[in-house]
Design a protein around this motif. Structure first.
Motif, short mmCIF file in Angstrom:
data_model
loop_
_atom_site.label_atom_id
_atom_site.label_comp_id
_atom_site.label_asym_id
_atom_site.label_seq_id
_atom_site.Cartn_x
_atom_site.Cartn_y
_atom_site.Cartn_z
N LYS A 59 0.83 -1.21 0.00
CA LYS A 59 0.00 0.00 0.00
C LYS A 59 0.87 1.26 0.00
O LYS A 59 0.54 2.25 -0.67
CB LYS A 59 -0.92 0.01 1.22
N PRO A 72 -8.22 4.53 2.06
CA PRO A 72 -8.41 5.98 1.97
C PRO A 72 -9.83 6.32 1.51
O PRO A 72 -10.41 5.64 0.65
CB PRO A 72 -7.37 6.41 0.93
N LEU A 109 -10.62 6.45 -2.16
CA LEU A 109 -10.82 5.20 -2.90
C LEU A 109 -12.17 4.57 -2.61
O LEU A 109 -12.69 3.79 -3.41
CB LEU A 109 -9.70 4.20 -2.56
N VAL A 140 -4.88 -2.38 -1.30
CA VAL A 140 -4.53 -1.14 -1.98
C VAL A 140 -3.14 -1.28 -2.58
O VAL A 140 -2.19 -1.63 -1.89
CB VAL A 140 -4.58 0.06 -1.01
N ASP A 174 -0.65 0.77 -5.72
CA ASP A 174 -0.54 1.86 -6.69
C ASP A 174 -1.72 2.83 -6.57
O ASP A 174 -2.28 3.29 -7.57
CB ASP A 174 -0.45 1.32 -8.12
N ASP A 175 -2.10 3.12 -5.34
CA ASP A 175 -3.19 4.07 -5.04
C ASP A 175 -4.50 3.67 -5.69
O ASP A 175 -5.32 4.52 -6.07
CB ASP A 175 -2.80 5.49 -5.48
#
Length: 534
Positions: A127, A211, A214, A441, A443-444
Motif C-alpha cells: 500500500k 483511503p 478510494l 490497496v 498503486d493508489d
C-alpha cells in the motif's frame, strides 16, 4: 549486493506480555538466519539491541522503530524477520524512507503468528509503494528458501511464481450474473453505504485502512466512531438484556467453559459484558445506519471490556440473538450485521459485497475474515492437497461451523493478549465449497484477488494437532485453495487476512464468485482471478 553486512530488524507486539512469551521463537529464527548469512561469507547484525530489562529484543513501539532506523545507513540491505505477530507501524516509517534492498522473512510455524505478521507487513509495504522481497521457511535449509535467498543477495530482489494470477475478464460471467452485479452496484451508488469504524489503525495495520478517496467512487463512506462510544453504550445495557442474550445462546446448545478465576478462566460476568457489547453494537449500527461495523478492540477497549470476538461472530450470523432498540424495536431481525474484525476496512468492503451478492443469489450470506495462520500436509493421509489453517480470534459466524450453534463453544481468550478475558466463538468449519477473496490497496488503487476453494473434513486427531499447533481457543478452518499452491499464495497475498464465504455447491460457488468479481469490476475495483481458470 557486495556489502558484507546485512541489518536485521524484529518488529514486535505493543504488549510486553506477548513479546516476552514469544521471544524464544524469534531468537530461534534469528539464529537460523545468522547461520544462513554467515555460510555465505556475510554478517547479519541486529539494528537494535536485546533489552535485558524487558526480556526481549523486539521493537515494541513506533518511536523505538524510528530511533533504530535513524542510526543506520539508508542504503544498507536489511531483513525484517518475523516469528510472531507484529505491529507493522513499528517499522513502516523507517522502511518507507529506506533506499536499500528489503527482505521480509517468516518462520513456517503455527505457534505464534509470524506468517500473519509478515503478510500484514507485506500488505502495508505494498500500500505504501515500498519495494520489498519476501521469503519463508520451516527449516531455513530447504532449496526453495536458499536458492531465493542467494538470488536476493545477488540482485536485491526475489522472483516468485505468480502464474496463478490473471486479470479478470469482465465478459466471462453470464448475462444474468452481470445483471445481478449491475443492479447491486446501481443500488449502492444510488443509496450509498456506511461502514461504522470504531477507531482506525488496529495494531498498526496500515494495509487495513482504505483511503476515503478510494471508497467514495464505490458509494461507500465511513462513519468514524469512537470506541469510547461503544464502551458507554455497553454500560447502558441492562442486566436483564444481557441475560436474555446469554440465555438465547445457551438454549441453542452453545457450550461455555466457565470457571471462577477471571484472571485465567472464563467467567459468566465476562460473557455477560460481551452480551452487553453485542446489544450496544447493534444499537449503534442502527442509530448511524451502518451496513457494516468494525470494532478495533486493540488498543484502548481491551483495558475496559472483555474481548469483542464473541460479539463479532454473533453479528455476522443471520441466526443471532434478538437485539432491541432502547424503545423495544427489533434491530434487523434474522439478518447479519456485517462485522469486519480488527477494523480491517478492506474486509469490511468485501463483506458488504459478499453479503449483497449471496443474498441476491440465495446463497449463505455469512462471511468472515480469517488469518492465514499456517498450513501443512494432512498427516492423517485423508487429503492429498496442501491444507491451510485459517484461524481468527473473532468474527467467525456459527453458520460456518459443523452443527452450527450446537457445534460452537466458548473458551477464555488467552491472557497473554486479552487481560480482561471474554469468551471465544470456537468451532470447526464445516466441509463445503467456498469463495475466498481479498481487497487491498496497490498503486493508489483498490484491487481484489478472488478464487475458489473447499473446506475439507479431517479426522479429529489431525484437527486437534493443527489446533494445538496454533491457538486452540479459536475457530479453525481446514481450507484447500483450488489451483493455488502454498508458495503462490504467500508470494502474492497482500494481507494477513483472507475473506471466506460458503456456497451450497461447486457450481453456485463459481456463480457467486463470478458475480462478486463482476460487481467489484462494475464499482471500479481492479480484479484478478486466482487459481483454477474460470
Amino acid at each position: 549486493m557486495d556489502t558484507p553486512e546485512i541489518l536485521l530488524f524484529a518488529s514486535g507486539d505493543l504488549r510486553d506480555s506477548a513479546n516476552k512469551t514469544c521471544w524464544p521463537a524469534q531468537a530461534e529464527l534469528e539464529t537460523a538466519l545468522t547461520n544462513v548469512v554467515e555460510a555465505r561469507g556475510r554478517k547479519l547484525r541486529r539494528a537494535h539491541p536485546f533489552d535485558a530489562a524487558a526480556g526481549h529484543g523486539f521493537l515494541s513501539s513506533q518511536r523505538a522503530g524510528m530511533d533504530a532506523f535513524a542510526g543506520i545507513d539508508p542504503d544498507a540491505p536489511l531483513i525484517v524477520a518475523e516469528a510472531v505477530w507484529q505491529y507493522s507501524h513499528h517499522v513502516l516509517p523507517g522502511l518507507m524512507h529506506h533506499r536499500g534492498p528489503i527482505l521480509t522473512v517468516a518462520n513456517w510455524s503455527g505457534q505464534w503468528p509470524g506468517l500473519v505478521g509478515m503478510l500484514n507487513l507485506n500488505g502495508s509495504l505494498t500500500k505504501a509503494g515500498v519495494s520489498y522481497s519476501t521469503l519463508w521457511s520451516e527449516t531455513f535449509e530447504d532449496d526453495f528458501f536458499l536458492d531465493r535467498f542467494d538470488e536476493w543477495l545477488t540482485s536485491g530482489s526475489v522472483t516468485h511464481d505468480t502464474s496463478h494470477v490473471r486479470a479478470f475478464d469482465p465478459t466471462s460471467p453470464t448475462p444474468t450474473q452481470i445483471d445481478v452485479a449491475k443492479n447491486i452496484a446501481a443500488d449502492i451508488l444510488r443509496k450509498k453505504v456506511i461502514l461504522g469504524v470504531f477507531d482506525e489503525g488496529c495494531m498498526g495495520m496500515y494495509n487495513a485502512i482504505v483511503p476515503d478517496a478510494l471508497m467514495a467512487p464505490l458509494g461507500m463512506f465511513k462513519e468514524r466512531l469512537s470506541q469510547s462510544t461503544l464502551y458507554y453504550e455497553t454500560t447502558q445495557v441492562t442486566d436483564t438484556e444481557a441475560e436474555t442474550v446469554l440465555t438465547w445462546l445457551e438454549n441453542t446448545g452453545m457450550r461455555f467453559h466457565f470457571g471462577s478465576d477471571p484472571a485465567t478462566e472464563l467467567t459468566r460476568d465476562q460473557v455477560l459484558d460481551q452480551c452487553r457489547m453485542y446489544i450496544a453494537a447493534c444499537r449503534l449500527a442502527d442509530d448511524f445506519g451502518c451496513e457494516a461495523i468494525g470494532i478495533q478492540y486493540q488498543q484502548g477497549l481491551k483495558d475496559l471490556l472483555p474481548a469483542s470476538d464473541l460479539v463479532e461472530g454473533m453479528l455476522n450470523n443471520d441466526d443471532r440473538p434478538p437485539a432491541l432498540t432502547q424503545s423495544g424495536a427489533a434491530i434487523r431481525p434474522g439478518r447479519a450485521i456485517v462485522h469486519f474484525n480488527e477494523v480491517d476496512e478492506c474486509a469490511g468492503i468485501d463483506g458488504i459485497l459478499t453479503n449483497r451478492v449471496h443474498r441476491a443469489l440465495g446463497q449463505p450470506v455469512e462471511t468472515t475474515l480469517h488469518d492465514i495462520r499456517w498450513g501443512d500436509q494432512d498427516r492423517s493421509g485423508t487429503v492429498d492437497d496442501f491444507v491451510w489453517v485459517f484461524e481468527i480470534s473473532g468474527a467467525t459466524p456459527p453458520a460456518h461451523h459443523i452443527d452450527g450453534w450446537r457445534g460452537t463453544e466458548s473458551l477464555r481468550q488467552p491472557e497473554m493478549y486479552f487481560r480482561l478475558g471474554g469468551g471465544t466463538l470456537k468451532g470447526i468449519a464445516k466441509p463445503g465449497d467456498i469463495i475466498w477473496s481479498r481487497l487491498f490497496v496497490e498503486d493508489d488503487a483498490l484491487c481484489m484477488d478472488i478464487g475458489l476453494g473447499s473446506v475439507v473434513a479431517l479426522p479429529d486427531a489431525e484437527t486437534q494437532r493443527r489446533s494445538q499447533a496454533t491457538t486452540p481457543q479459536w475457530p479453525i478452518m481446514h481450507a484447500v485453495l483450488h489451483g493455488v499452491s502454498r508458495d503462490q499464495l504467500m508470494s502474492r497475498h497482500k494481507a494477513n487476512h483472507i475473506q471466506v464465504a460458503y456456497a451450497v455447491s461447486s457450481k453456485t460457488a463459481r456463480d457467486a464468485a463470478l458475480t462478486k468479481a463482476s460487481l467489484a469490476t462494475e464499482l471500479g475495483i481492479t480484479v484478478s482471478w486466482c487459481g483454477t481458470p474460470i
